[in-house]
Design an enzyme around this catalytic site. Structure first.
Site, PDB file in Angstrom:
ATOM      1  N   ASP A  85       0.874  -1.160   0.000  1.00 14.58           N
ATOM      2  CA  ASP A  85       0.000   0.000   0.000  1.00 14.58           C
ATOM      3  C   ASP A  85       0.924   1.227   0.000  1.00 14.58           C
ATOM      4  O   ASP A  85       2.109   1.120   0.336  1.00 14.58           O
ATOM      5  CB  ASP A  85      -0.871  -0.037   1.270  1.00 14.58           C
ATOM      6  CG  ASP A  85      -1.706   1.213   1.408  1.00 14.58           C
ATOM      7  OD1 ASP A  85      -2.353   1.612   0.432  1.00 14.58           O
ATOM      8  OD2 ASP A  85      -1.690   1.817   2.504  1.00 14.58           O
ATOM      9  N   LEU A  86       0.401   2.383  -0.375  1.00 16.71           N
ATOM     10  CA  LEU A  86       1.254   3.582  -0.458  1.00 16.71           C
ATOM     11  C   LEU A  86       1.063   4.513   0.750  1.00 16.71           C
ATOM     12  O   LEU A  86       1.962   4.684   1.580  1.00 16.71           O
ATOM     13  CB  LEU A  86       0.929   4.341  -1.755  1.00 16.71           C
ATOM     14  CG  LEU A  86       1.656   5.672  -1.940  1.00 16.71           C
ATOM     15  CD1 LEU A  86       3.148   5.464  -2.134  1.00 16.71           C
ATOM     16  CD2 LEU A  86       1.073   6.422  -3.152  1.00 16.71           C
ATOM     17  N   ASP A  87      -0.143   5.122   0.820  1.00 13.35           N
ATOM     18  CA  ASP A  87      -0.415   6.143   1.838  1.00 13.35           C
ATOM     19  C   ASP A  87      -0.387   5.514   3.228  1.00 13.35           C
ATOM     20  O   ASP A  87      -1.187   4.625   3.532  1.00 13.35           O
ATOM     21  CB  ASP A  87      -1.804   6.762   1.595  1.00 13.35           C
ATOM     22  CG  ASP A  87      -1.922   7.437   0.228  1.00 13.35           C
ATOM     23  OD1 ASP A  87      -1.047   8.234  -0.110  1.00 13.35           O
ATOM     24  OD2 ASP A  87      -2.906   7.156  -0.487  1.00 13.35           O
ATOM     25  N   LYS A 144      -9.286   5.183   5.830  1.00 14.41           N
ATOM     26  CA  LYS A 144      -7.976   4.772   5.310  1.00 14.41           C
ATOM     27  C   LYS A 144      -8.136   3.605   4.332  1.00 14.41           C
ATOM     28  O   LYS A 144      -8.864   2.647   4.624  1.00 14.41           O
ATOM     29  CB  LYS A 144      -7.044   4.362   6.453  1.00 14.41           C
ATOM     30  CG  LYS A 144      -6.522   5.541   7.249  1.00 14.41           C
ATOM     31  CD  LYS A 144      -5.465   5.100   8.246  1.00 14.41           C
ATOM     32  CE  LYS A 144      -4.985   6.268   9.087  1.00 14.41           C
ATOM     33  NZ  LYS A 144      -4.119   5.799  10.193  1.00 14.41           N
ATOM     34  N   LYS A 204     -10.774  -1.443  -1.962  1.00 11.11           N
ATOM     35  CA  LYS A 204     -10.587  -2.188  -0.703  1.00 11.11           C
ATOM     36  C   LYS A 204     -11.815  -1.926   0.160  1.00 11.11           C
ATOM     37  O   LYS A 204     -12.332  -0.819   0.120  1.00 11.11           O
ATOM     38  CB  LYS A 204      -9.328  -1.690   0.016  1.00 11.11           C
ATOM     39  CG  LYS A 204      -8.034  -1.874  -0.787  1.00 11.11           C
ATOM     40  CD  LYS A 204      -6.857  -1.142  -0.117  1.00 11.11           C
ATOM     41  CE  LYS A 204      -5.633  -1.159  -1.011  1.00 11.11           C
ATOM     42  NZ  LYS A 204      -4.491  -0.401  -0.472  1.00 11.11           N
ATOM     43  N   THR A 251       1.371  10.312   3.723  1.00 11.79           N
ATOM     44  CA  THR A 251       0.284  11.072   3.100  1.00 11.79           C
ATOM     45  C   THR A 251      -1.069  10.783   3.741  1.00 11.79           C
ATOM     46  O   THR A 251      -2.037  11.507   3.467  1.00 11.79           O
ATOM     47  CB  THR A 251       0.206  10.746   1.595  1.00 11.79           C
ATOM     48  OG1 THR A 251       0.527   9.368   1.446  1.00 11.79           O
ATOM     49  CG2 THR A 251       1.163  11.586   0.782  1.00 11.79           C
ATOM     50  N   SER A 294      -2.520   0.273  -4.392  1.00 15.33           N
ATOM     51  CA  SER A 294      -3.046   1.455  -3.695  1.00 15.33           C
ATOM     52  C   SER A 294      -4.397   1.848  -4.260  1.00 15.33           C
ATOM     53  O   SER A 294      -4.650   1.708  -5.454  1.00 15.33           O
ATOM     54  CB  SER A 294      -2.071   2.628  -3.893  1.00 15.33           C
ATOM     55  OG  SER A 294      -2.668   3.844  -3.495  1.00 15.33           O
ATOM     56  N   ALA A 295      -5.253   2.389  -3.385  1.00  9.41           N
ATOM     57  CA  ALA A 295      -6.553   2.897  -3.822  1.00  9.41           C
ATOM     58  C   ALA A 295      -6.426   4.266  -4.487  1.00  9.41           C
ATOM     59  O   ALA A 295      -7.367   4.754  -5.118  1.00  9.41           O
ATOM     60  CB  ALA A 295      -7.480   3.023  -2.617  1.00  9.41           C
ATOM     61  N   GLU A 297       0.141  -3.108   4.810  1.00 10.69           N
ATOM     62  CA  GLU A 297      -1.060  -2.264   4.902  1.00 10.69           C
ATOM     63  C   GLU A 297      -1.176  -1.531   6.227  1.00 10.69           C
ATOM     64  O   GLU A 297      -0.850  -2.079   7.279  1.00 10.69           O
ATOM     65  CB  GLU A 297      -2.301  -3.157   4.773  1.00 10.69           C
ATOM     66  CG  GLU A 297      -2.961  -3.126   3.426  1.00 10.69           C
ATOM     67  CD  GLU A 297      -3.519  -1.765   3.014  1.00 10.69           C
ATOM     68  OE1 GLU A 297      -3.674  -0.870   3.858  1.00 10.69           O
ATOM     69  OE2 GLU A 297      -3.808  -1.594   1.821  1.00 10.69           O
ATOM     70  N   ASP A 298      -1.666  -0.294   6.165  1.00  9.16           N
ATOM     71  CA  ASP A 298      -1.910   0.468   7.405  1.00  9.16           C
ATOM     72  C   ASP A 298      -3.408   0.681   7.642  1.00  9.16           C
ATOM     73  O   ASP A 298      -3.772   1.413   8.562  1.00  9.16           O
ATOM     74  CB  ASP A 298      -1.247   1.859   7.337  1.00  9.16           C
ATOM     75  CG  ASP A 298      -1.963   2.769   6.360  1.00  9.16           C
ATOM     76  OD1 ASP A 298      -2.310   2.308   5.259  1.00  9.16           O
ATOM     77  OD2 ASP A 298      -2.219   3.935   6.708  1.00  9.16           O
TER      78      ASP A 298
HETATM   79  C1  BG6 Z   1      -5.834   5.518  -0.146  1.00 11.39           C
HETATM   80  C2  BG6 Z   1      -5.954   6.372   1.083  1.00 11.39           C
HETATM   81  O1  BG6 Z   1      -4.508   5.112  -0.311  1.00 11.39           O
HETATM   82  O2  BG6 Z   1      -6.238   6.237  -1.312  1.00 11.39           O
HETATM   83  C3  BG6 Z   1      -7.353   6.968   1.201  1.00 11.39           C
HETATM   84  O3  BG6 Z   1      -5.676   5.582   2.230  1.00 11.39           O
HETATM   85  C4  BG6 Z   1      -7.706   7.702  -0.085  1.00 11.39           C
HETATM   86  O4  BG6 Z   1      -7.384   7.847   2.309  1.00 11.39           O
HETATM   87  C5  BG6 Z   1      -7.576   6.743  -1.273  1.00 11.39           C
HETATM   88  O5  BG6 Z   1      -9.039   8.197  -0.032  1.00 11.39           O
HETATM   89  C6  BG6 Z   1      -7.879   7.420  -2.605  1.00 11.39           C
HETATM   90  O6  BG6 Z   1      -6.895   8.377  -2.853  1.00 11.39           O
HETATM   91  P1  BG6 Z   1      -6.955   9.511  -3.955  1.00 11.39           P
HETATM   92  O7  BG6 Z   1      -5.550  10.072  -3.940  1.00 11.39           O
HETATM   93  O8  BG6 Z   1      -7.290   8.844  -5.254  1.00 11.39           O
HETATM   94  O9  BG6 Z   1      -8.000  10.482  -3.552  1.00 11.39           O
HETATM   95 MG    MG Z   2      -2.782   3.206   3.475  1.00 12.24          MG
END
Ligand code: BG6
Ligand code: MG
Length: 215
Positions: free
Chosen positions: A8-10, A44, A144, A16, A113-114, A168-169
């Site tokens: 996962d990224l954020d 998240k 997710k 972020t 990542s989402a 994953e966080d």
């Molecule tokens: C996830 C975050 O990685 O991405 C969420 O944990 C976020 O908080 C989701 O809503 C979507 O991100 P973005 O950058 O497409 O708005």
């Molecule tokens: Mg995350």
């Protein structure tokens, strides 16, 4: 045998998650409400659409389709204002070293990542060359906790889910990994995340070698 890592990224690689929280809070406050840090755990890992849907519920707000779109754009604008400050110094503790060690050991590396901003952020961090494949919010239909993002990541690496560890966080992300049949390392605590196989506060607390022995 583990052959691939799906990150996962954020909140795992880069800090972020806190920017998403700040931007969504600004949206909630614009709607005359607010939400807590505990509620934020439910956002998240969750897509932009699904996050706004929850915030509208929490703030008891009804909007038209156009207003919904405008709020998502505004949130992203506010989020990107925070992201412009990011540089390759902003990895979470030990995360960048961990990625380099995994790469040097020959482990296949994917992003799961989402976020639709994932490539932009990895580029700012100069991390794009480390990834064998990137699956993000632009490549999935189901967010997710659906496992699609990780199943696609494993497939793109040519691996079975059982050959992969997910990092994953988020609660939604841990659920996605486990329902996809992967091992999961939670970045956070069992109290908040539940369901992961191992937990660390940051990737710097472990190493690829330790995880390959343990999982
Ligand atoms: C996830 C975050 O990685 O991405 C969420 O944990 C976020 O908080 C989701 O809503 C979507 O991100 P973005 O950058 O497409 O708005
Ligand atoms: Mg995350």
């Amino acid at each position: 045998m583990i052959k691939g890592f799906l990150f996962d990224l954020d909140g795992v690689i880069v800090d972020t998650a806190v920017f998403h929280f700040q931007a969504w809070r600004r949206i909630a406050q614009k709607l005359g409400g607010d939400f807590s840090k505990a509620q934020n755990e439910q956002l998240k890992g969750v897509s932009r659409v699904d996050s706004l849907t929850k915030i509208l519920e929490w703030t008891g707000t009804t909007v038209t389709e156009e207003e919904f779109k405008a709020l998502m754009e505004l949130k992203n604008e506010w989020y990107l204002e925070l992201v412009t400050r990011l540089s390759d110094k902003d990895g979470l503790p030990g995360a960048v070293d961990f990625l380099h060690h995994a790469k040097a050991r020959g482990i296949a590396i994917a992003l799961g990542s989402a976020s639709k901003n994932a490539v932009l952020i990895l580029d700012k961090m100069n991390l794009l060359p480390l990834f064998d494949t990137i699956i993000d919010g632009n490549n999935v239909v189901n967010g997710k906790p659906h496992p699609e993002v990780f199943l696609k990541g494993a497939e793109a690496l040519g691996l079975s889910p059982a050959e992969c560890i997910v990092f994953e966080d988020s609660i939604a992300g841990v659920q996605a990994a486990k329902s996809g049949g992967m091992s999961c390392v939670g970045i956070g605590t069992p109290e908040v995340l539940g369901g992961a196989d191992l937990y660390f506060n940051a990737l710097g607390e472990t190493s690829p070698e330790e995880l390959l022995r343990a999982l």
